[in-house]
Structures are given as structure tokens and as C-alpha cells.
Design a protein around this motif. Structure first.
Motif, PDB file in Angstrom:
ATOM      1  N   SER A  77      -6.328   1.741  -1.886  1.00 16.86           N
ATOM      2  CA  SER A  77      -5.408   2.469  -1.158  1.00 16.86           C
ATOM      3  C   SER A  77      -3.991   2.123  -1.499  1.00 16.86           C
ATOM      4  N   CYS A  78      -3.751   0.853  -1.307  1.00 15.40           N
ATOM      5  CA  CYS A  78      -2.480   0.165  -1.831  1.00 15.40           C
ATOM      6  C   CYS A  78      -2.052   0.645  -3.282  1.00 15.40           C
ATOM      7  N   ALA A  79      -3.064   0.800  -3.895  1.00 20.67           N
ATOM      8  CA  ALA A  79      -2.740   1.074  -5.491  1.00 20.67           C
ATOM      9  C   ALA A  79      -2.682   2.705  -5.413  1.00 20.67           C
ATOM     10  N   GLY A  80      -3.271   3.236  -4.581  1.00 16.47           N
ATOM     11  CA  GLY A  80      -3.230   4.854  -4.700  1.00 16.47           C
ATOM     12  C   GLY A  80      -1.536   5.102  -4.266  1.00 16.47           C
ATOM     13  N   ILE A 114      -4.648   3.212   5.428  1.00 15.36           N
ATOM     14  CA  ILE A 114      -4.048   1.787   5.783  1.00 15.36           C
ATOM     15  C   ILE A 114      -3.929   1.816   7.284  1.00 15.36           C
ATOM     16  N   THR A 115      -3.734   2.841   8.098  1.00 11.80           N
ATOM     17  CA  THR A 115      -3.402   3.037   9.439  1.00 11.80           C
ATOM     18  C   THR A 115      -4.880   2.645  10.032  1.00 11.80           C
ATOM     19  N   MET A 164      -7.949  -1.661  13.023  1.00 13.20           N
ATOM     20  CA  MET A 164      -9.159  -2.837  12.846  1.00 13.20           C
ATOM     21  C   MET A 164      -8.697  -4.125  13.053  1.00 13.20           C
ATOM     22  N   LEU A 165      -7.702  -4.398  12.336  1.00 11.13           N
ATOM     23  CA  LEU A 165      -6.795  -5.750  12.395  1.00 11.13           C
ATOM     24  C   LEU A 165      -6.727  -6.006  13.972  1.00 11.13           C
TER      25      LEU A 165
END
Length: 528
Positions: free
Chosen positions: A126-129, A97-98, A103-104
Motif C-alpha cells: 500500500s505504501c508502494a501504491g 494504512i488507516t 491495528m497498531l
């Protein structure tokens, strides 16, 4: 012109390293290749660093991948995606996520970088994890923002994320809005309902699905087995074969518990033969499930034969066999098998000790049982659970150590359940200890006031109290005849007309018996 020639030369050198990186066997070799890349002044090549990050991902070396990534001053979208993918595959979800946030940050400026269809599946997973529903919702918004809404892979990852976060309403919403659905879309939704035990919904989606896969069938079979609907599990297993889908290892492991619970030994034997022919007996999980099935279906010798034939055994294999032997009253074999387990250097688990203590209780091996109970914490750092205390209470009770059993219950770190008090009460009945029996019964009635079995036990204890000549106020009834009240006490034959009363009662019983025989004859006649 010179710039073009230089770019062409750089591309040629990059291409030279591609096959070398593709065949890189380990991180040690990767570091040597990296040194050559630096030597040729190619350390800023996003193309080559992406390839090196992929090698790190394959070998689980996310730290070295991060080192490579950080040294690139101007990473492109491919390198960002490779880094996010590496973190996700190695379950370092926070860092995935970092990197996505970094990237954003590059989505503005002269050479903007935008997340694409290769970015979102790994970010969403990754959010699900992390089981982070709110973060997942934000990323879902980014999917719309960056125009990736109609990509099936991205949408499947969103369905999976919502399923894992137990938000099935959102999962259904994404599923319904999908322009194209594949088997993954359907199976993800089915497995979500199965995981929550919502088998009616899971079955409805399953029946609506056109092209069912082995995963679809296995999900339903395992779901029914998990909630105790074993007959339904077997029904779907048979249906799966009727439509021509051959069971795999996972489906066999899913259906075998249902065979065990229903005592479907013949089906279990067929699965054993099928697994042998298909080469599935190399899978420890399949063998473990078969051993448990044989043990629960009463064919412990078949289970032992399979156990002895296994080339590899894990702690579940040993524990299943020990528990099976213990439940069949073969205590000595169970203990000997545990000693073999110790020689094989396999660490026992909580199930192993349940089997061991049960074996000691079956054989009345008090000293051995106490020694194994103490060994759990001392030698293996396993905290005894309520099942272990239950086995030890049973062992102490069967050995006549009822006071010691009661003290153990009082010192338990958790609240004793009805099984423990029931075990103590049973031992009290066997050894005639009425004082402790009353204590056990009080706790049983408190824990299970609606269980009629407890009242049956209480009735039996009352009979035991009478047999021990304990004083108790007898139950009585009264009747008024010719203006005189006669009282009748339970078991009282002191009245002058008692013999006449018992003769009449005997005649009534005989009359009732004849009526019952007549009723039976009428029923037999009607049936014939």
C-alpha cells in the motif's frame, strides 16, 4: 461448563456458515447471509466477519466490507488483516494504512494485537501504491520492531516498495541482507533497473541469477526493446529458447517491437505461427503487436489479413491498422477502415487521428483532413497534439496552402518542433515560396544548430534563389600573379583567359579521374 458448551455451540454455528460464504456468488446473496448471521447473534464473530470481508474483497465491495468491520467491537488480527488486504487489492491504499494504524492502537492493553507476516506484505504494498517512500521507511522499521525481518514474503514486498519508489540503493540493501532469496526477489530487482533503463545493472543481476524464470527473460527482452537496443532484445529472446524456456504471451509482445524496428520479418512470421499453435492469437495484445510488426516490416497485407481474422478488436487494433495503411500510402483504405471503426462504436484515440491525418496528407485530401482535425475536439474531446498539427501542416503544405500552414503554426498551443518547420520548408521548396522558406529555415537553425542537414537544405534554397534570378552578392577569391591581383567571382567567365583556365581545370579533373581508377585497380588487386 456452561460457557464451554456455549462456545462449542457458537463454533458449530460458525462452521455451518463457512461453506455457504465460500460459495457466495454476489453481494446480494452476501447480504442475505449476513441477515441470517445477525439473526443467530453472530455479528460479533471475527471469524465469520473475516469470511464476509473476503467475499467483499473478491467482488470489489470495500464499502460494505468497511460496514461489516466497523460493527465488530473487538476485531482480532485475522479481521484486521482481511480488511487491510481488501483495501490493498482494490487499490484503496490510504484506507489500508488507516486500518493498519488502528491495528497498531490495539498493540497495548489486556488483549494486544500485533501486526504479523500476513499484515506487512499488504501494508508495504500500500505504501508502494501511494509512492510514499517516507511512510514505507516507517513500516520497514515496524517490520524490525515486530520481528518479521527474516520472512521472505515480507522482505520481497520491501524490495518491491523501494523499487517502485525509485530507491534502488535501499532495495539492494534489503536484497543483500535477505537470508533466503526466491525468484520473486531477483525478478523484482531486475524489473526495477529495467524500468529505469539501467540495462547494464539489470543484465548483471540477471546473469548472476541461478534459476531464471520466464519473467526474468521477458524483463530483459522488454527492457532492451524499450531503450532501442533491438538486437540485444532478439539475442536474449533466442537465448531464452535455447535454454528450453517457451515464450508466453507477454514475452511475445515484448520481442515483437524489436522485430518491427529491425525488419526481422522471418522471426516475426515464426512468432505468428508459434502464437497460433499455442492459442495466443486469442489475446488482443499479441495480435496488435503482430499487426504493427507486419506494417513496419512492409507486409501490410499480412497485417490486414490478421486484423480481419480477429474476433475481438480494441482501439489499438483499429488505430495500428489505420496507421499502417496510411504509412503504406493506402489512404482510401485507411479512411474506409476508420468509417468501419465508427460503425463498430469504437472511440478513436490520438493515434487513430495521427493515422487518419497522415492518410489525408498522402492522398492530398485537404478537405477531409481539415474535417477530421476539427472532429477531434468537437466530437471526441481529444486535444490535438504536436503530431496532429505536424500532419495538418504537411497536408496544407502539400496542397500549396503555405500561408495557411504558417498561420496554423503560429496559433499552435505548444511550441512547434523541428519536424513541423522541416515539413513547411520542404513544402516551400516544392512550391517555390522563398519568403516562408526563410522563416522556416530560421526556426530550424535555432532549434537544431548542430544538424548539418539543415545547412544542406539552406544550400539548396540558395540554389533555388539563384534559379529565381534573385540578387545575391556572389562569393569571390583573389590571387596575386606578377604583382597584379586578379579577382575571381563565382560563375564569372568574363576574364580574357577564362577559357584557358577552364581547359586546365578540365585536364586536372581528368587526371584526378585516372588516379581514382588506378587506386580502385590497386584495391581490387589487393583484395583478390
Amino acid at each position: 461448563m456452561a460457557r464451554k458448551l456455549r462456545a462449542l455451540k457458537i463454533r458449530e454455528m460458525e462452521d455451518m456458515f463457512v461453506p455457504i460464504l465460500k460459495n457466495c456468488p454476489n453481494i446480494v446473496e452476501l447480504k442475505k447471509i449476513h441477515a441470517h448471521i445477525v439473526k443467530f447473534s453472530l455479528s460479533q464473530s471475527s471469524f465469520l466477519v473475516t469470511k464476509m470481508v473476503d467475499v467483499c474483497n473478491h467482488h470489489g465491495e470495500t464499502e460494505y466490507a468497511n460496514l461489516l468491520f466497523k460493527r465488530v467491537a473487538d476485531p482480532n488480527a485475522f479481521l484486521y488483516n482481511a480488511m487491510i488486504r481488501a483495501y490493498k487489492h482494490n487499490k484503496v491504499y490510504v484506507l489500508a494504512i488507516t486500518v493498519y494504524k488502528q491495528m497498531l492502537g490495539h498493540s497495548h492493553g489486556e488483549n494486544p494485537i500485533f501486526p504479523d507476516k500476513f499484515t506487512f506484505p499488504f501494508v508495504v504494498k500500500s505504501c508502494a501504491g501511494l509512492m510514499c517512500y517516507d511512510l514505507g521507511k516507517q513500516v520497514h522499521g515496524h517490520v524490525f520492531k515486530f520481528g518479521q525481518k527474516s520472512n521472505t514474503v515480507v522482505e520481497n514486498s520491501l524490495v518491491e516498495m523501494y523499487v517502485k519508489c525509485d530507491s534502488l540503493d535501499d532495495a539492494h540493501r534489503v536484497f543483500e541482507e535477505m537470508t533466503e532469496r526466491d525468484a520473486v526477489s531477483w525478478n523484482t530487482l531486475i524489473s526495477g533497473h529495467v524500468r529505469l533503463g539501467q540495462m547494464r545493472r539489470a543484465r548483471a543481476i540477471f546473469e548472476e541469477m541461478q534459476d531464471k524464470t520466464i519473467f526474468s527473460w521477458t524483463a530483459i527482452v522488454s527492457g532492451y526493446a524499450r531503450i532501442g537496443c533491438y538486437a540485444d532484445a532478439l539475442e536474449f529472446f533466442r537465448r531464452m529458447q535455447m535454454v528450453g524456456i517457451e515464450p508466453d504471451e507477454i514475452s511475445l509482445v515484448s520481442v515483437l517491437p524489436a522485430c518491427a524496428q529491425l525488419g526481422a520479418l522471418e522471426l516475426g512470421k515464426w512468432i505468428h505461427i508459434y502464437a497460433d499453435k499455442a492459442g495466443f492469437l486469442r489475446n488482443i495484445c499479441v495480435c496488435n503487436a503482430l499487426i504493427e510488426m507486419y506494417a513496419k516490416c512492409g507486409s501490410i497485407d499480412e497485417g490486414r489479413r490478421l486484423f480481419d481474422q480477429m474476433n475481438e478488436r480494441d482501439v489499438i487494433s483499429w488505430s495500428t491498422m489505420i496507421v499502417g495503411l496510411a504509412n503504406h500510402g493506402r489512404a482510401r483504405e485507411a479512411i474506409e477502415l476508420f468509417q468501419e471503426m465508427q460503425k463498430a462504436k469504437i472511440e478513436p484515440n490520438i493515434i487513430t487521428f495521427v493515422g487518419l491525418l497522415s492518410a489525408c496528407a498522402h492522398a492530398g485530401l485537404l478537405n477531409e483532413g481539415l474535417r477530421y482535425f476539427e472532429s477531434m475536439k468537437r466530437d471526441y474531446n481529444i486535444e490535438p497534439g504536436v503530431e496532429h498539427y505536424g500532419c495538418l501542416v504537411n497536408l496544407l503544405g502539400l496542397s500549396g496552402r503555405l500561408d495557411q500552414a504558417l498561420e496554423l503554426i503560429k496559433k499552435m498551443p505548444m511550441k512547434p518542433d523541428s519536424a513541423i518547420w522541416g515539413s513547411l520548408l520542404s513544402s516551400c521548396r516544392s512550391h517555390g515560396n522563398l519568403k516562408i522558406a526563410v522563416i522556416a529555415m530560421e526556426h530550424l537553425l535555432e532549434l537544431e544548430p548542430a544538424d548539418t542537414g539543415n545547412y544542406v537544405l539552406l544550400s539548396r534554397m540558395r540554389k533555388l534563389m539563384r534559379s529565381k534570378s534573385m540578387k545575391k552578392t556572389p562569393g569571390c577569391s583573389s590571387i596575386e600573379v606578377d604583382n597584379m591581383v586578379q579577382e575571381f567571382a563565382s560563375g564569372d567567365d568574363s576574364k580574357p583567359f577564362s577559357k584557358a583556365i577552364y581547359r586546365v581545370l578540365k585536364l586536372l579533373v581528368m587526371h584526378q579521374s585516372r588516379m581514382d581508377d588506378d587506386i580502385i585497380e590497386i584495391m581490387v588487386h589487393d583484395i583478390s
